[in-house]
Design an enzyme around this catalytic site. Sequence first.
Site, PDB file in Angstrom:
ATOM      1  N   THR A  37       1.870  -2.922   3.850  1.00 56.02           N
ATOM      2  CA  THR A  37       0.624  -2.156   3.972  1.00 56.02           C
ATOM      3  C   THR A  37       0.429  -0.881   3.382  1.00 56.02           C
ATOM      4  O   THR A  37      -0.330  -0.402   2.505  1.00 56.02           O
ATOM      5  CB  THR A  37       0.274  -2.148   5.397  1.00 56.02           C
ATOM      6  OG1 THR A  37       0.277  -3.436   6.079  1.00 56.02           O
ATOM      7  CG2 THR A  37      -1.057  -1.404   5.490  1.00 56.02           C
ATOM      8  N   HIS A  47       0.419  -1.275  -0.487  1.00 58.38           N
ATOM      9  CA  HIS A  47      -1.168  -1.436  -0.961  1.00 58.38           C
ATOM     10  C   HIS A  47      -1.758  -0.177  -1.066  1.00 58.38           C
ATOM     11  O   HIS A  47      -2.623  -0.142  -2.002  1.00 58.38           O
ATOM     12  CB  HIS A  47      -1.727  -2.316   0.200  1.00 58.38           C
ATOM     13  CG  HIS A  47      -1.426  -3.778   0.087  1.00 58.38           C
ATOM     14  ND1 HIS A  47      -1.915  -4.559  -1.056  1.00 58.38           N
ATOM     15  CD2 HIS A  47      -0.707  -4.653   0.706  1.00 58.38           C
ATOM     16  CE1 HIS A  47      -1.379  -5.819  -0.706  1.00 58.38           C
ATOM     17  NE2 HIS A  47      -0.650  -5.933   0.239  1.00 58.38           N
TER      18      HIS A  47
END
Length: 343
Positions: A40, A43
């Site tokens: 995450t 990203h």
Amino acid sequence: MKALVKERAEPGLSLVDVPEPEVGPGEVKIRVLRTGICGTDLHIHRFDEWARHTLELPLIVGHEFCGHVVAVAPGVEDIAVGDLVSGEGHLVCGKCRNCMAGRRHLCRKTIGLGVHRDGAFAEYVTLPATNVWVHRMPVHPDVAAIFDPFGNAVHTALSFPLVGEDVLITGAGPIGLMAAAVATHVGARNVAITDVSDERLDLAAKLGVSLALNVSRASLADGMRQLGMKEGFDVGLEMSGSPAALREMIAAMTHGGRIAMLGLPAEEFAVDWSTVVTSMLTIKGVYGREMFETWYNMSVLIEKGLDLSPVITDRFPHHEFEAAFETAASGRTGKVILDWSAA
């Protein structure tokens, strides 16, 4: 205090000075010691389409961490200043049907630490006391920092009974590696793991798997022959999000086999549902950790000798975060840790 902040709608992060957080009602304030870099976070660093549609900037990022408690709000019990703690990064409403029934991991109003509210890539972080996990047994801070992804691995691996079973894991990233360690530790007969990274498969071999197979050079059928398997796998743990990996897993399962799927595909793809039906397969989606049964399982596994140290391959001081993110994004390493203790 110093913190890693997504300041602007563009790739990258900034290490900047921000106000130190104050303890709110029912909260705990924690001096961060270590943080782990997660997919995450990658990203967010890249600021891809998901990040552009999810984040409100500016935002302190990060959700994998451990640290020492430095303050608790009045009325908070069973957490004391000085405790070594990790944090459950999913903050739930506590009022919906699932929360009220004790299924907090299924809350539809979940807020993500470091995604929807300021996170843990900082000298200090505050968290509701209900999301704080106190380590009652000795645990190294590097390991305590990755209890969040370790929980993903444990939740997935323990979705189905593993004792005496043949287990296939697709994807030898950090969570897949931890799932392999769990499956081996709890008594699976054969644990096979597949990937296309020799470096990660070498790490899997150090964790004691039965087979670490590079599927860019050998087929899963070849691997099953190496293991002397005459039927398919009993349990599959899909950790890659790869359409090809899931298709191969479905084809390699025994009749009545069970698949726990944690890997997130980037887009929709076709599945051989005829085989799922005629082989009577079970496919279970897995997200996050069961609160807090998974956390209890994690602590007991560590207490009973499960060694996660081979999964942690790289450590950087927090100010070398760019090198750390580049290493984590390479796809050739295990877990990457940022050290905040000298901040």
